[in-house]
Design a protein around this motif. Structure first.
Motif, PDB file in Angstrom:
ATOM      1  N   ILE A  78       7.255   9.727   5.434  1.00  0.00           N
ATOM      2  CA  ILE A  78       6.918   8.299   5.304  1.00  0.00           C
ATOM      3  C   ILE A  78       5.401   8.097   5.334  1.00  0.00           C
ATOM      4  N   ILE A  79       4.735   8.815   6.234  1.00  0.00           N
ATOM      5  CA  ILE A  79       3.272   8.732   6.282  1.00  0.00           C
ATOM      6  C   ILE A  79       2.657   9.240   4.981  1.00  0.00           C
ATOM      7  N   ALA A  80       3.252  10.294   4.415  1.00  0.00           N
ATOM      8  CA  ALA A  80       2.745  10.841   3.155  1.00  0.00           C
ATOM      9  C   ALA A  80       2.890   9.840   2.017  1.00  0.00           C
ATOM     10  N   VAL A  81       3.976   9.053   2.026  1.00  0.00           N
ATOM     11  CA  VAL A  81       4.153   8.017   0.997  1.00  0.00           C
ATOM     12  C   VAL A  81       3.028   6.989   1.083  1.00  0.00           C
ATOM     13  N   ALA A  82       2.742   6.525   2.309  1.00  0.00           N
ATOM     14  CA  ALA A  82       1.672   5.537   2.481  1.00  0.00           C
ATOM     15  C   ALA A  82       0.313   6.101   2.067  1.00  0.00           C
ATOM     16  N   VAL A  83       0.054   7.354   2.441  1.00  0.00           N
ATOM     17  CA  VAL A  83      -1.223   7.979   2.070  1.00  0.00           C
ATOM     18  C   VAL A  83      -1.325   8.158   0.564  1.00  0.00           C
ATOM     19  N   ALA A  84      -0.222   8.572  -0.069  1.00  0.00           N
ATOM     20  CA  ALA A  84      -0.235   8.796  -1.515  1.00  0.00           C
ATOM     21  C   ALA A  84      -0.502   7.515  -2.282  1.00  0.00           C
ATOM     22  N   ILE A  85       0.045   6.396  -1.812  1.00  0.00           N
ATOM     23  CA  ILE A  85      -0.195   5.122  -2.493  1.00  0.00           C
ATOM     24  C   ILE A  85      -1.609   4.624  -2.214  1.00  0.00           C
ATOM     25  N   ALA A  86      -2.130   4.913  -1.020  1.00  0.00           N
ATOM     26  CA  ALA A  86      -3.450   4.396  -0.653  1.00  0.00           C
ATOM     27  C   ALA A  86      -4.589   5.164  -1.301  1.00  0.00           C
ATOM     28  N   ILE A  87      -4.403   6.452  -1.579  1.00  0.00           N
ATOM     29  CA  ILE A  87      -5.504   7.277  -2.107  1.00  0.00           C
ATOM     30  C   ILE A  87      -6.056   6.730  -3.421  1.00  0.00           C
ATOM     31  N   PRO A  88      -5.227   6.421  -4.445  1.00  0.00           N
ATOM     32  CA  PRO A  88      -5.818   5.889  -5.687  1.00  0.00           C
ATOM     33  C   PRO A  88      -6.553   4.575  -5.482  1.00  0.00           C
ATOM     34  N   PHE A  89      -6.046   3.700  -4.620  1.00  0.00           N
ATOM     35  CA  PHE A  89      -6.705   2.421  -4.391  1.00  0.00           C
ATOM     36  C   PHE A  89      -8.023   2.607  -3.634  1.00  0.00           C
ATOM     37  N   ILE A  90      -8.060   3.582  -2.708  1.00  0.00           N
ATOM     38  CA  ILE A  90      -9.312   3.856  -1.997  1.00  0.00           C
ATOM     39  C   ILE A  90     -10.378   4.351  -2.973  1.00  0.00           C
ATOM     40  N   LEU A  91      -9.992   5.285  -3.834  1.00  0.00           N
ATOM     41  CA  LEU A  91     -10.934   5.788  -4.837  1.00  0.00           C
ATOM     42  C   LEU A  91     -11.377   4.678  -5.786  1.00  0.00           C
ATOM     43  N   LEU A  92     -10.435   3.805  -6.159  1.00  0.00           N
ATOM     44  CA  LEU A  92     -10.777   2.699  -7.056  1.00  0.00           C
ATOM     45  C   LEU A  92     -11.741   1.725  -6.386  1.00  0.00           C
ATOM     46  N   ASN A  93     -11.505   1.421  -5.117  1.00  0.00           N
ATOM     47  CA  ASN A  93     -12.414   0.513  -4.401  1.00  0.00           C
ATOM     48  C   ASN A  93     -13.801   1.128  -4.232  1.00  0.00           C
ATOM     49  N   GLN A  94     -13.853   2.431  -4.004  1.00  0.00           N
ATOM     50  CA  GLN A  94     -15.153   3.097  -3.908  1.00  0.00           C
ATOM     51  C   GLN A  94     -15.915   3.017  -5.229  1.00  0.00           C
ATOM     52  N   LYS A  95     -15.203   3.181  -6.329  1.00  0.00           N
ATOM     53  CA  LYS A  95     -15.865   3.077  -7.631  1.00  0.00           C
ATOM     54  C   LYS A  95     -16.339   1.658  -7.892  1.00  0.00           C
ATOM     55  N   ILE A  96     -15.545   0.667  -7.474  1.00  0.00           N
ATOM     56  CA  ILE A  96     -15.952  -0.731  -7.638  1.00  0.00           C
ATOM     57  C   ILE A  96     -17.224  -1.007  -6.839  1.00  0.00           C
TER      58      ILE A  96
END
Length: 307
Positions: free
Chosen positions: A136-154
């Motif tokens: 379950i923790i891996a699911v949350a991390v997997a969904i959060a990783i692309p958004f974290i990278l996207l926010n960093q690029k923004i």
């Protein structure tokens, strides 16, 4: 004797099959004709060579993942799709992905990472509850990783836009005062400078050439960049266009204003530097100084009272 019989049977069977094939199979002439016709059809076509020259992932895997991404995007709520679309626009793209591909990446990671985590936990003989919890923790991390990278690029792109804005306005001001129109100044800007802000102005120029009104293109650019200074600049240009004010005067005033703001931001960072330096000084520098200064006195006191 048995060898001779087997050899005779093989030769006889070979002759019979050869005769059948030569009798009922198509003649060589029509085959050659069909091959020549096929070669003449495909001789001048470069799309086949271009398609075969593409990598296997682009020819086979990309269409499959695109279909899966489309299905996943349809199942995603419209509010989330709109939010992802706005973030991708603000980031200037994310690896060439669209909204559907980005959601497909999130879905793939949300499936792959928990499976890998559960497999590793199972190999480590972890209890079932820990395997489920880690998945379950891996699911949350997997969904959060692309958004974290996207926010960093923004954030990185916004910082680049804010940093380049005064220089871009200076070039636009010089170009307009030299006699160029605003569209010509944007074209000159695209030739002389590079960066995220220049790309946005190039997009504005393309939209204007395609027939989009200048006010609308500039307003959309301010919303897309989501930087206060750029929004203020585009609003000033829109108002100048509506009121008939000279664009050169507006650009000159905005250029001076943006340079003053950049100077103020630099001074603000300089004022914050001593406060940021206080914590490492207290934690690392002051203890070392105390040890060097008070160490010998402490040793003498211990030696004096130890007697």
């Amino acid at each position: 004797m048995l060898l001779l019989i087997a050899l005779t049977a093989f030769i006889t069977l070979f002759i019979v099959i050869y005769l059948l094939l030569s009798t009922y199979a198509p003649t060589q002439g029509p085959i050659d004709m069909r091959l020549k016709a096929l070669n003449s059809i495909t001789q001048g076509r470069s799309d086949i060579d271009e398609e075969l020259a593409k990598p296997f992932a682009q020819r086979v895997l990309l269409p499959i993942t695109s279909d899966l991404s489309t299905v996943l995007a349809r199942l995603t709520p419209s509010a989330i799709r709109k939010m992802v679309d706005e973030k991708l626009l603000a980031a200037g793209g994310f690896g060439g992905m669209g909204t559907e591909q980005f959601l497909g990446l999130c879905g793939f990671l949300a499936v792959a990472l928990p499976v890998i985590t559960a497999f590793i936990a199972t190999l480590a003989n972890a209890p079932v509850n820990k395997v489920l919890g880690s998945s379950i923790i891996a699911v949350a991390v997997a969904i959060a990783i692309p958004f974290i990278l996207l926010n960093q690029k923004i954030a990185k792109r916004k910082l680049s836009i804010q940093k380049d804005l005064p220089d871009v306005l200076d070039l636009l001001t010089v170009s307009v005062e030299a006699g160029l129109g605003f569209d010509g100044a944007l074209a000159k800007l695209s030739e002389k400078m590079k960066g995220a802000l220049v790309d946005e102005f190039s997009r504005v120029l393309q939209e204007i050439r395609m027939g989009v009104p200048r006010r609308e293109a500039l307003s959309v650019m301010g919303i897309r960049c989501n930087v206060p200074d750029v929004s203020l600049f585009t609003t000033s240009l829109v108002q100048a266009d509506q009121l008939g004010v000279s664009i050169g005067n507006v650009l000159r005033v905005q250029s001076a204003s943006m340079r003053e703001k950049r100077k103020q931001r630099a001074e603000e960072k300089a004022m914050k530097a001593p406060i940021k330096m206080l914590l490492p000084m207290v934690m690392f520098i002051f203890p070392t100084i105390f040890i060097v200064l008070l160490g010998p006195a402490v040793i003498q006191l211990i030696a004096a009272f130890g007697k």
